[in-house]
Enzyme design. Structure first.
Site, PDB file in Angstrom:
ATOM      1  N   ARG A 231       0.804  -1.222   0.000  1.00  0.00           N
ATOM      2  CA  ARG A 231       0.000   0.000   0.000  1.00  0.00           C
ATOM      3  C   ARG A 231       0.836   1.271   0.000  1.00  0.00           C
ATOM      4  O   ARG A 231       0.280   2.361   0.040  1.00  0.00           O
ATOM      5  CB  ARG A 231      -0.967  -0.021   1.185  1.00  0.00           C
ATOM      6  CG  ARG A 231      -2.191  -0.866   0.931  1.00  0.00           C
ATOM      7  CD  ARG A 231      -3.194  -0.795   2.059  1.00  0.00           C
ATOM      8  NE  ARG A 231      -2.758  -1.525   3.231  1.00  0.00           N
ATOM      9  CZ  ARG A 231      -2.911  -2.839   3.391  1.00  0.00           C
ATOM     10  NH1 ARG A 231      -3.476  -3.550   2.450  1.00  0.00           N
ATOM     11  NH2 ARG A 231      -2.490  -3.450   4.479  1.00  0.00           N
TER      12      ARG A 231
ATOM     13  N   LYS B 198     -14.345  -1.308  10.261  1.00  0.00           N
ATOM     14  CA  LYS B 198     -15.231  -2.195   9.509  1.00  0.00           C
ATOM     15  C   LYS B 198     -16.646  -2.253  10.076  1.00  0.00           C
ATOM     16  O   LYS B 198     -17.600  -2.556   9.355  1.00  0.00           O
ATOM     17  CB  LYS B 198     -14.664  -3.615   9.501  1.00  0.00           C
ATOM     18  CG  LYS B 198     -13.533  -3.866   8.517  1.00  0.00           C
ATOM     19  CD  LYS B 198     -13.203  -5.346   8.527  1.00  0.00           C
ATOM     20  CE  LYS B 198     -12.071  -5.687   7.581  1.00  0.00           C
ATOM     21  NZ  LYS B 198     -11.777  -7.145   7.599  1.00  0.00           N
TER      22      LYS B 198
ATOM     23  N   ASN C 182     -13.439  -0.407   4.476  1.00  0.00           N
ATOM     24  CA  ASN C 182     -12.236  -1.213   4.596  1.00  0.00           C
ATOM     25  C   ASN C 182     -11.014  -0.304   4.568  1.00  0.00           C
ATOM     26  O   ASN C 182     -11.090   0.862   4.968  1.00  0.00           O
ATOM     27  CB  ASN C 182     -12.210  -2.276   3.500  1.00  0.00           C
ATOM     28  CG  ASN C 182     -11.481  -3.536   3.914  1.00  0.00           C
ATOM     29  OD1 ASN C 182     -10.259  -3.551   3.996  1.00  0.00           O
ATOM     30  ND2 ASN C 182     -12.224  -4.595   4.204  1.00  0.00           N
TER      31      ASN C 182
ATOM     32  N   GLU D 286      -5.310 -14.614   9.833  1.00  0.00           N
ATOM     33  CA  GLU D 286      -6.115 -15.697   9.293  1.00  0.00           C
ATOM     34  C   GLU D 286      -5.327 -16.955   8.933  1.00  0.00           C
ATOM     35  O   GLU D 286      -5.902 -17.928   8.442  1.00  0.00           O
ATOM     36  CB  GLU D 286      -6.874 -15.218   8.049  1.00  0.00           C
ATOM     37  CG  GLU D 286      -8.119 -14.423   8.349  1.00  0.00           C
ATOM     38  CD  GLU D 286      -7.846 -13.033   8.927  1.00  0.00           C
ATOM     39  OE1 GLU D 286      -8.517 -12.653   9.887  1.00  0.00           O
ATOM     40  OE2 GLU D 286      -6.949 -12.334   8.427  1.00  0.00           O
TER      41      GLU D 286
ATOM     42  N   CYS E 161      -5.495 -23.327  -2.401  1.00  0.00           N
ATOM     43  CA  CYS E 161      -5.609 -22.560  -3.642  1.00  0.00           C
ATOM     44  C   CYS E 161      -6.532 -21.353  -3.556  1.00  0.00           C
ATOM     45  O   CYS E 161      -6.345 -20.366  -4.281  1.00  0.00           O
ATOM     46  CB  CYS E 161      -6.118 -23.458  -4.776  1.00  0.00           C
ATOM     47  SG  CYS E 161      -5.336 -25.070  -4.889  1.00  0.00           S
TER      48      CYS E 161
ATOM     49  N   ASP F  34     -14.532 -10.305  12.568  1.00  0.00           N
ATOM     50  CA  ASP F  34     -13.449  -9.714  11.780  1.00  0.00           C
ATOM     51  C   ASP F  34     -13.668  -8.214  11.573  1.00  0.00           C
ATOM     52  O   ASP F  34     -13.355  -7.659  10.531  1.00  0.00           O
ATOM     53  CB  ASP F  34     -13.304 -10.423  10.426  1.00  0.00           C
ATOM     54  CG  ASP F  34     -12.082  -9.930   9.636  1.00  0.00           C
ATOM     55  OD1 ASP F  34     -11.095  -9.523  10.264  1.00  0.00           O
ATOM     56  OD2 ASP F  34     -12.121  -9.937   8.388  1.00  0.00           O
TER      57      ASP F  34
ATOM     58  N   CYS G  43      -5.736 -17.299  -3.501  1.00  0.00           N
ATOM     59  CA  CYS G  43      -5.350 -16.526  -4.680  1.00  0.00           C
ATOM     60  C   CYS G  43      -6.298 -16.728  -5.863  1.00  0.00           C
ATOM     61  O   CYS G  43      -6.565 -15.799  -6.620  1.00  0.00           O
ATOM     62  CB  CYS G  43      -3.933 -16.883  -5.116  1.00  0.00           C
ATOM     63  SG  CYS G  43      -2.660 -16.435  -3.922  1.00  0.00           S
ATOM     64  N   HIS G  44      -6.774 -17.962  -6.038  1.00  0.00           N
ATOM     65  CA  HIS G  44      -7.541 -18.287  -7.238  1.00  0.00           C
ATOM     66  C   HIS G  44      -9.042 -18.070  -7.079  1.00  0.00           C
ATOM     67  O   HIS G  44      -9.780 -18.251  -8.041  1.00  0.00           O
ATOM     68  CB  HIS G  44      -7.252 -19.727  -7.671  1.00  0.00           C
ATOM     69  CG  HIS G  44      -5.850 -19.908  -8.162  1.00  0.00           C
ATOM     70  ND1 HIS G  44      -5.446 -19.545  -9.431  1.00  0.00           N
ATOM     71  CD2 HIS G  44      -4.745 -20.405  -7.546  1.00  0.00           C
ATOM     72  CE1 HIS G  44      -4.165 -19.819  -9.583  1.00  0.00           C
ATOM     73  NE2 HIS G  44      -3.710 -20.339  -8.455  1.00  0.00           N
TER      74      HIS G  44
END
Length: 715
Positions: A133, A344, A404, A195, A621, A317, A624-625
């Site tokens: 960032r 949040k 966020n 997480e 996976c 969260d 990212c996917h």
């Protein structure tokens, strides 16, 4: 000219500066609200207002903005950073923390520094997105915080490293995605990782000249049997129950640092619990300090001063790692040194930063977990059943928050805050022991995010808006609806303008008083970074990095983000700069790409393997996917990739690490049986898409018309 040719042309050496360096970036410069030529820190100045006093571009002439220059960044993917500008030189971080300096008038590359994050990461690469960032600047040093946990000071003249410090344990699952905060001769960094296993968050300050650690503050207390680091930890431990330290506790602070020079304190917005469900980490209840709080620390020593907890005993969260903005506000006729914060949880807080006393707290979005905040006690009045005590509950807002990390901005002339707002519910469920399997650190660096994202997130799951909020009246002044739910941060100017990019690829300017759109340009790709403005030789510019990315794009993915066609590497990332007399032509944009699932006619699904393969996908996976094997653009869409079609090619990439250099981690421990099961799950999702099945419906056969993978979507 492409980036590699530019690099060769300048041989990574600094060209003769077009603007003589005069600004000494120190406490005085970083506190100066009156100068607008430079953008010296993440929020421009110590106040984090993201407000520029420049007025050359205003509501009357903003419609004339045109492209001054643009820099293609073909090797980058996600771009989230706020660039800095010092005396006509722009500095910014790209994917994997590659740091560049360019001439702010022309975009000419001056130098580039690659910290080789992928090479340093080892198996930790599994939990990284490669995002950043931003960076910091202090007295001729550019400071970056790398994803793999290093803090590195570079010489602003040539990009050569001065010192490097490892801020995280290389055997841990921690990472850094945020910007380093520089103040009073120190640089502060936090970390993420809540997480990914048992996490105990902390922030660390380093000496800006030497890189030596100055102090460290832990967000949550550790095992009492080991003793407490300070009195604040002992106090916090009284708000926990059970053996919380075995779960880590959480609190990882990855964003939201503000230096308050008037009180010589650093304000940190702290993270959520590890694990999310308080019933697991602190079974007897308790506020669980200092989770989801603003904590004030002495800037010189790191010693605790005061705190305000936005979400006591959090279980959704609802972290407070959002920006903390400083301003002098007139409250009941008296000037208050205030901070403003929109975490949040859906409330907008105004707090006296001298002592942490709550002044006001008002809703900015739909909130069901609490009816209101009691101003006498400062505590939320919670709604029954919203802690999913009976198994599950639909709660507003979701874990993505009502706000966020996307930065808000404040116009002190108008007294308005401009907030990127999200309206989206979340389903929380512990009836099947979700979110609780975190007994110890995952030494295998398992990237699993047990956050209920196993299924596709459909288009229309959430909505968003840009709102102008009056913090003194606690009311929304105007609202502009936006596409989707994941739109970036804002910038305000004394020209009564508000600038913001959008998920749909549009960059727009609004009248700060009314919200009327006055100018916009399509920039060819979804935008995730906030804009800046600066001036050189009396000419005002507006710049923004364009590169679709971030956690919601990668983890959530799904149809909610795939709807735009920003497929992985299908569109070139760029740095754009606009001015009133810009004459550069806009580039030719690559088309939107919607990956088409590949359905081999000779593949027959085995239901038991599909179920087993889903578990492999979610644990290795999904991060990212994307949810439901629907990529939001942060990684290739595996339904359309030829790699999972054959066991050998899948093994070469997943087990042997054939694409590690491109950021695809290696999972040497995955067995052949698990690979085969993963193939079945991926094909099941591809077939479901091709057959138009709704999420959760199981395809009965692998026989379907063959489709070709979309260009740019493979591997």
């Amino acid at each position: 000219m492409n980036l590699s040719k530019q690099l060769a042309a300048v041989a990574l050496a600094v060209a003769a500066p077009l603007v003589s360096a005069q600004t000494v970036v120190d406490d005085k410069a970083l506190a100066d609200e009156s100068q607008g030529a430079n953008w010296l820190s993440y929020g421009r100045t110590y106040s984090e207002q993201r407000f520029s006093p420049l007025t050359q571009i205003d509501t009357k002439n903003v419609g004339k903005l045109a492209l001054e220059w643009q820099l293609p960044l073909p090797n980058d993917t996600s771009l989230l950073a706020t660039p800095l500008v010092v005396d006509g030189v722009m500095y910014f971080t790209g994917t994997w923390n590659v740091t560049r300096a360019v001439d702010a008038r022309s975009g000419k590359l001056l130098w580039e520094y690659d910290p080789k994050v992928i090479e340093h990461s080892g198996d930790r690469l599994r939990i990284y997105w490669g995002t950043s960032r931003g960076l910091g600047y202090w007295k001729g040093s550019v400071v970056i915080a790398t994803t793999d946990g290093r803090v590195i000071a570079l010489d602003a003249k040539d990009g050569k490293a001065k010192w490097s410090a490892q801020s995280t344990d290389v055997n841990s699952h921690f990472y850094i995605s945020g910007y380093p905060k520089i103040f009073h001769g120190k640089v502060l960094v936090g970390n993420g990782g809540t997480e990914h296993g048992a996490a105990r968050g902390y922030v660390t300050a380093y000496d800006i000249e030497t890189g030596k650690q100055a102090w460290r503050f832990y967000i949550v207390p550790g095992n009492p049997a080991d003793g407490f680091e300070d009195a604040a930890q002992e106090m916090a431990a009284k708000t926990w129950t059970g053996e919380w330290w075995k779960h880590g506790g959480g609190g990882n602070t990855w964003n939201g640092f503000t230096y308050d020079a008037e009180f010589n304190q650093i304000l940190i917005g702290t993270g959520n619990g590890s694990p999310w469900n308080r019933k697991v980490r602190s079974p007897g209840g308790g506020d669980n300090l200092f989770l989801c709080s603003i904590v004030a620390l002495d800037a010189d020593t790191g010693k605790y001063k005061w705190h305000y907890q936005t979400t006591p005993g959090e279980t959704w969260d609802y972290n407070s790692s959002m920006d903390i903005v400083l301003a002098d506000l007139k409250v009941k006729g008296k000037t208050v040194k205030a901070l403003m914060h929109a975490p949040k949880n859906g409330f907008f807080y105004v707090i006296d930063r001298n002592n942490g006393k709550l002044i006001s707290a008002d809703k900015i979005a739909k909130v069901t977990w609490a009816s209101h905040i009691d101003l006498k006690t400062g505590r939320p009045v919670e709604m029954e059943g919203q802690r999913y005590e009976k198994g599950s509950a639909v709660v507003w807002p979701s874990a993505f928050g009502a706000h966020n990390w996307h930065a808000m901005s404040f116009n002190p002339k108008l007294g308005l805050m401009f907030v990127p707002k999200v309206e989206m519910p979340g389903k929380y469920d512990d009836s099947k022991n979700q979110l609780i399997d975190w007994q110890s650190p995952k030494t295998s660096f398992d990237p699993a995010v047990d956050a209920g994202f196993g299924s596709d997130i459909p288009k229309g799951s959430g909505i968003s808006a840009l709102i102008a909020f009056d913090p003194l009246k606690g009311k929304k002044v105007w609202e502009v609806p936006l596409d989707g739910f994941w739109n970036p941060g804002t910038m305000a100017t004394a020209g009564d303008l508000v600038f913001q990019g959008r998920a749909n690829g549009t960059f727009a300017a609004y009248d700060a008083k009314t919200g009327k759109e006055l100018w916009s340009r399509f920039l060819g790709l979804g935008i995730s970074a906030p804009p800046i403005t600066y001036s050189v030789d009396g000419k005002q510019y507006v710049s923004i990095l364009v590169g679709w990315g971030g956690a919601a794009i990668s983890i959530a993915g799904g149809s909610a983000n795939a709807q735009y066609g920003w497929a992985y590497r299908a569109q070139t990332r760029r740095l754009y700069t606009f001015s009133l007399d810009g004459k550069d032509a806009m580039p030719v944009f690559e088309p939107q790409v919607f990956p088409k699932p590949i359905i081999p006619t000779d593949f027959t699904l085995e239901p038991e393997r599909v179920a087993k393969g889903k578990a492999v996908y979610v644990s290795h996976c999904l991060m990212c996917h994307g949810a439901g094997v629907v990529s939001g653009g942060g990684a290739p869409d595996l339904r359309a990739s030829p790699i999972p079609l054959a066991h050998d090619s899948l093994k070469a990439v997943v087990v042997k690490g054939a694409l590690r250099s491109r950021g695809m981690p290696q999972f040497a421990e995955i067995t052949d049986d698990e690979l085969d099961s993963l193939q079945h799950f991926i094909r099941s999702q591809a077939i479901a898409t091709a057959n138009g099945l709704k999420d959760g419906e199981e395809p009965k056969s692998g026989v379907a018309p063959t489709a070709s993978p979309a260009k740019g979507a493979e591997g």
